[in-house]
Scaffold this motif. Sequence first.
Motif, PDB file in Angstrom:
ATOM      1  N   THR A 397      44.573  35.702  48.074  1.00  0.00           N
ATOM      2  CA  THR A 397      43.151  35.919  47.844  1.00  0.00           C
ATOM      3  C   THR A 397      42.508  34.690  47.208  1.00  0.00           C
ATOM      4  OG1 THR A 397      43.566  38.282  47.542  1.00  0.00           O
ATOM      5  CG2 THR A 397      41.457  37.449  46.768  1.00  0.00           C
ATOM      6  N   ALA A 398      43.199  34.070  46.261  1.00  0.00           N
ATOM      7  CA  ALA A 398      42.639  32.906  45.570  1.00  0.00           C
ATOM      8  C   ALA A 398      42.578  31.680  46.461  1.00  0.00           C
ATOM      9  CB  ALA A 398      43.460  32.611  44.316  1.00  0.00           C
ATOM     10  N   TRP A 399      43.628  31.428  47.233  1.00  0.00           N
ATOM     11  CA  TRP A 399      43.688  30.226  48.075  1.00  0.00           C
ATOM     12  C   TRP A 399      43.063  30.443  49.453  1.00  0.00           C
ATOM     13  CZ3 TRP A 399      47.024  29.643  43.976  1.00  0.00           C
ATOM     14  CH2 TRP A 399      47.306  28.343  43.545  1.00  0.00           C
ATOM     15  N   GLY A 400      43.026  31.703  49.899  1.00  0.00           N
ATOM     16  CA  GLY A 400      42.511  31.968  51.234  1.00  0.00           C
ATOM     17  C   GLY A 400      43.475  31.597  52.336  1.00  0.00           C
ATOM     18  N   THR A 401      44.759  31.530  52.007  1.00  0.00           N
ATOM     19  CA  THR A 401      45.782  31.233  53.003  1.00  0.00           C
ATOM     20  C   THR A 401      47.071  31.933  52.613  1.00  0.00           C
ATOM     21  OG1 THR A 401      46.809  29.431  54.272  1.00  0.00           O
ATOM     22  CG2 THR A 401      46.716  29.156  51.895  1.00  0.00           C
ATOM     23  N   THR A 402      47.940  32.151  53.591  1.00  0.00           N
ATOM     24  CA  THR A 402      49.178  32.884  53.339  1.00  0.00           C
ATOM     25  C   THR A 402      50.103  32.086  52.436  1.00  0.00           C
ATOM     26  OG1 THR A 402      49.008  33.934  55.507  1.00  0.00           O
ATOM     27  CG2 THR A 402      51.152  34.015  54.417  1.00  0.00           C
ATOM     28  N   PRO A 403      50.561  32.676  51.329  1.00  0.00           N
ATOM     29  CA  PRO A 403      51.471  31.958  50.434  1.00  0.00           C
ATOM     30  C   PRO A 403      52.882  31.905  50.992  1.00  0.00           C
ATOM     31  CG  PRO A 403      51.101  34.164  49.599  1.00  0.00           C
ATOM     32  CD  PRO A 403      50.213  34.008  50.803  1.00  0.00           C
ATOM     33  N   VAL A 404      53.675  31.017  50.427  1.00  0.00           N
ATOM     34  CA  VAL A 404      55.062  30.808  50.845  1.00  0.00           C
ATOM     35  C   VAL A 404      55.990  31.328  49.753  1.00  0.00           C
ATOM     36  CG1 VAL A 404      56.810  29.048  51.373  1.00  0.00           C
ATOM     37  CG2 VAL A 404      54.470  28.800  52.240  1.00  0.00           C
ATOM     38  N   SER A 405      57.061  31.975  50.147  1.00  0.00           N
ATOM     39  CA  SER A 405      58.143  32.307  49.230  1.00  0.00           C
ATOM     40  C   SER A 405      59.168  31.187  49.355  1.00  0.00           C
ATOM     41  CB  SER A 405      58.775  33.648  49.602  1.00  0.00           C
ATOM     42  OG  SER A 405      59.991  33.848  48.925  1.00  0.00           O
ATOM     43  N   MET A 406      59.380  30.441  48.292  1.00  0.00           N
ATOM     44  CA  MET A 406      60.205  29.240  48.419  1.00  0.00           C
ATOM     45  C   MET A 406      61.212  29.126  47.284  1.00  0.00           C
ATOM     46  SD  MET A 406      57.762  26.055  47.252  1.00  0.00           S
ATOM     47  CE  MET A 406      57.496  25.678  45.510  1.00  0.00           C
ATOM     48  N   GLY A 407      62.193  28.281  47.520  1.00  0.00           N
ATOM     49  CA  GLY A 407      63.141  27.919  46.485  1.00  0.00           C
ATOM     50  C   GLY A 407      62.735  26.615  45.846  1.00  0.00           C
ATOM     51  N   ILE A 408      63.380  26.313  44.750  1.00  0.00           N
ATOM     52  CA  ILE A 408      63.181  25.039  44.048  1.00  0.00           C
ATOM     53  C   ILE A 408      64.561  24.453  43.790  1.00  0.00           C
ATOM     54  CG2 ILE A 408      62.465  23.968  41.887  1.00  0.00           C
ATOM     55  CD1 ILE A 408      60.111  24.597  43.554  1.00  0.00           C
ATOM     56  N   GLY A 409      64.688  23.160  44.075  1.00  0.00           N
ATOM     57  CA  GLY A 409      65.978  22.521  43.856  1.00  0.00           C
ATOM     58  C   GLY A 409      66.322  22.321  42.402  1.00  0.00           C
ATOM     59  N   GLY A 410      65.299  22.316  41.549  1.00  0.00           N
ATOM     60  CA  GLY A 410      65.521  22.141  40.127  1.00  0.00           C
ATOM     61  C   GLY A 410      66.008  23.413  39.466  1.00  0.00           C
ATOM     62  N   SER A 411      66.143  23.357  38.153  1.00  0.00           N
ATOM     63  CA  SER A 411      66.704  24.459  37.387  1.00  0.00           C
ATOM     64  C   SER A 411      65.806  24.768  36.196  1.00  0.00           C
ATOM     65  CB  SER A 411      68.103  24.113  36.866  1.00  0.00           C
ATOM     66  OG  SER A 411      68.937  23.643  37.909  1.00  0.00           O
ATOM     67  N   ILE A 412      65.730  26.033  35.841  1.00  0.00           N
ATOM     68  CA  ILE A 412      65.087  26.467  34.600  1.00  0.00           C
ATOM     69  C   ILE A 412      66.096  27.377  33.911  1.00  0.00           C
ATOM     70  CG2 ILE A 412      63.046  27.486  33.533  1.00  0.00           C
ATOM     71  CD1 ILE A 412      61.504  27.060  36.080  1.00  0.00           C
ATOM     72  N   PRO A 413      67.054  26.790  33.187  1.00  0.00           N
ATOM     73  CA  PRO A 413      68.169  27.586  32.659  1.00  0.00           C
ATOM     74  C   PRO A 413      67.758  28.764  31.788  1.00  0.00           C
ATOM     75  CG  PRO A 413      68.671  25.241  32.525  1.00  0.00           C
ATOM     76  CD  PRO A 413      67.228  25.355  32.919  1.00  0.00           C
ATOM     77  N   ASP A 450      43.715  22.879  43.404  1.00  0.00           N
ATOM     78  CA  ASP A 450      44.780  23.862  43.255  1.00  0.00           C
ATOM     79  C   ASP A 450      44.834  24.413  41.833  1.00  0.00           C
ATOM     80  OD1 ASP A 450      45.493  23.726  45.877  1.00  0.00           O
ATOM     81  OD2 ASP A 450      47.391  22.689  45.576  1.00  0.00           O
ATOM     82  N   PHE A 451      44.445  23.616  40.863  1.00  0.00           N
ATOM     83  CA  PHE A 451      44.344  24.077  39.479  1.00  0.00           C
ATOM     84  C   PHE A 451      43.371  25.252  39.388  1.00  0.00           C
ATOM     85  CE2 PHE A 451      42.574  22.805  35.057  1.00  0.00           C
ATOM     86  CZ  PHE A 451      43.481  23.618  34.397  1.00  0.00           C
ATOM     87  N   ASP A 452      42.212  25.095  39.996  1.00  0.00           N
ATOM     88  CA  ASP A 452      41.229  26.183  39.997  1.00  0.00           C
ATOM     89  C   ASP A 452      41.784  27.429  40.687  1.00  0.00           C
ATOM     90  OD1 ASP A 452      39.476  24.455  38.748  1.00  0.00           O
ATOM     91  OD2 ASP A 452      38.375  23.954  40.579  1.00  0.00           O
ATOM     92  N   HIS A 453      42.440  27.229  41.824  1.00  0.00           N
ATOM     93  CA  HIS A 453      43.004  28.367  42.561  1.00  0.00           C
ATOM     94  C   HIS A 453      44.050  29.094  41.717  1.00  0.00           C
ATOM     95  CE1 HIS A 453      40.762  27.154  45.972  1.00  0.00           C
ATOM     96  NE2 HIS A 453      41.587  26.257  46.457  1.00  0.00           N
ATOM     97  N   ALA A 454      44.867  28.329  40.988  1.00  0.00           N
ATOM     98  CA  ALA A 454      45.927  28.936  40.188  1.00  0.00           C
ATOM     99  C   ALA A 454      45.343  29.793  39.063  1.00  0.00           C
ATOM    100  CB  ALA A 454      46.830  27.850  39.610  1.00  0.00           C
ATOM    101  N   VAL A 455      44.267  29.323  38.457  1.00  0.00           N
ATOM    102  CA  VAL A 455      43.605  30.110  37.409  1.00  0.00           C
ATOM    103  C   VAL A 455      43.085  31.412  37.993  1.00  0.00           C
ATOM    104  CG1 VAL A 455      41.705  30.163  35.762  1.00  0.00           C
ATOM    105  CG2 VAL A 455      42.994  28.050  36.095  1.00  0.00           C
ATOM    106  N   LEU A 456      42.404  31.335  39.124  1.00  0.00           N
ATOM    107  CA  LEU A 456      41.872  32.538  39.748  1.00  0.00           C
ATOM    108  C   LEU A 456      42.990  33.491  40.144  1.00  0.00           C
ATOM    109  CD1 LEU A 456      39.600  34.249  40.890  1.00  0.00           C
ATOM    110  CD2 LEU A 456      39.669  32.846  42.974  1.00  0.00           C
ATOM    111  N   ALA A 457      44.083  32.954  40.693  1.00  0.00           N
ATOM    112  CA  ALA A 457      45.190  33.810  41.116  1.00  0.00           C
ATOM    113  C   ALA A 457      45.756  34.593  39.942  1.00  0.00           C
ATOM    114  CB  ALA A 457      46.283  32.969  41.774  1.00  0.00           C
ATOM    115  N   GLU A 458      45.914  33.942  38.773  1.00  0.00           N
ATOM    116  CA  GLU A 458      46.454  34.665  37.625  1.00  0.00           C
ATOM    117  C   GLU A 458      45.469  35.720  37.130  1.00  0.00           C
ATOM    118  OE1 GLU A 458      47.785  33.479  33.173  1.00  0.00           O
ATOM    119  OE2 GLU A 458      49.083  32.740  34.798  1.00  0.00           O
ATOM    120  N   ALA A 459      44.194  35.400  37.121  1.00  0.00           N
ATOM    121  CA  ALA A 459      43.197  36.396  36.722  1.00  0.00           C
ATOM    122  C   ALA A 459      43.229  37.594  37.657  1.00  0.00           C
ATOM    123  CB  ALA A 459      41.805  35.766  36.707  1.00  0.00           C
ATOM    124  N   LEU A 460      43.330  37.349  38.959  1.00  0.00           N
ATOM    125  CA  LEU A 460      43.410  38.440  39.934  1.00  0.00           C
ATOM    126  C   LEU A 460      44.672  39.272  39.739  1.00  0.00           C
ATOM    127  CD1 LEU A 460      42.237  36.503  43.119  1.00  0.00           C
ATOM    128  CD2 LEU A 460      40.971  38.328  41.949  1.00  0.00           C
TER     129      LEU A 460
END
Length: 472
Positions: A397-413, A450-460
């Motif tokens: 809804t915030a971006w107006g495009t289909t989001p991706v479910s993705m992996g990340i090569g990094g780690s957040i232990p 994308d910063f603006d979109h991310a704020v809106l997405a969290e509010a939504l």
Amino acid sequence: MTDSPNADFASVTAETIQRLSDLVDADAERRISDLTHLVAIPSIAWDGLDPAHVEASAHAVAELLREAGLEDVQLLNAIAEDGTQGRSAVVARRAAAPGMPTVLMYAHHDVQPVGDEALWDTPPFEATRRGDRLFGRGAADDKAGIMVHVGALRAITEATAAQGLGLIYFIEGEEEAGSPSFRAFLEKYQELLRADVIIVADSGNWKIGVPALTTSLRGMTAGEFEVRVLDHAVHSGMYGGPVLDAPTLAARLVATLHDAEGNVAVKGLLQQEVSQVEYPEETLRADAGILDSVRLAGSGPVADRLWNKPAISLIGMDITSVALSSNTIAPVCRGKVSVRVAPGQDPQDAARAMEEHFAAQDLLGAEVTYRTTEAGASFRSDLSGSAAQAEMWALETAWGTTPVSMGIGGSIPFIADLTELYPSAQILITGVEDPDSRAHSANESLHLGDFDHAVLAEALLLARLAAEARQG
């Protein structure tokens, strides 16, 4: 904001969505100003650097949360396993109404060192706007994550879009230093931080204009090795030939970690090909700045090589510099390797595999030792949970495009600690970075759209979680 073709307006009305979008837009310049202020604080939480900067950063974040309407705001810390006091984290709370869920928002206010300032095009601690990007250390990782939380809180408060929802903001102060007191902090304040949904704003998106929810992270382990051939240095002319120097033998040792194609060659490290997302080679080359002449290492789909297979990097080596070199056979060489572990593998098993690999190498009888220094668990989730479904809707809804479910090569232990101590909580890993954000590198930057979109997405997302809870 563009209406999502799959948006479910039963729980969040079109009027609420538009209201939140308008508020986020109206607050854009203020958010950038607040982020600029945060970037100006050199909050590097490494030992040996002035801790006052990290403390100043914590106070600045606390003030932003107070200004956004939260009254219960504290600076807290815990004692790490080695007995040292951890850096200040900000914890701000709004209690949930009866029957309503609680959502915890995580980010971190400490940053990486700047490295060689000559590589920066702009002053690292002076946020600089160039076109649609904001440059500066922490502009993306992760002070933008803080401002996503603050911006969304401002919007839902003014729009009264998430009434009754419990809110907890946990802004850590030592993530870039390895979160040494994180586990102790969670254990000390476990009830204070207990939540039904946890949003970790420390990841990234697929590309500019295409959002993503991170559903897998590689685990990690690291270790230091030493190769010793002599009890003291000797003249390379007098003894060279029968005696190989320690750096040469260390190079041969490091070469055993990969096969001829660049695949990891350590027995016991899990290899997987399970990704359902295509990551084009040309995209990777552009994102990483790979030279045209360089062939990609490894085999199998690129996405799996990045997210679901192990990776080993030599990240440090103690060796005489060219400027100080002399005709001497070096008696000893030390190095450090970083290992990314496939999702699902126990990092302790991976650490043992590395130890066994080094112990099995015969470098003309040279003494070889290896010591594990770190181990952190991987993470894998799916999209079946209600919070994940709500997040995918919010992103679309915030971006107006289909989001991706993705992996990340990094780690957040520390995700493993959250999973263990809050097993019933749904964990969502989001973020504002894009492939050109260059986190941890020179010229780190944030894409402002994308910063603006991310704020809106969290509010939504928060509005939807509250609305669905009210509807039962």
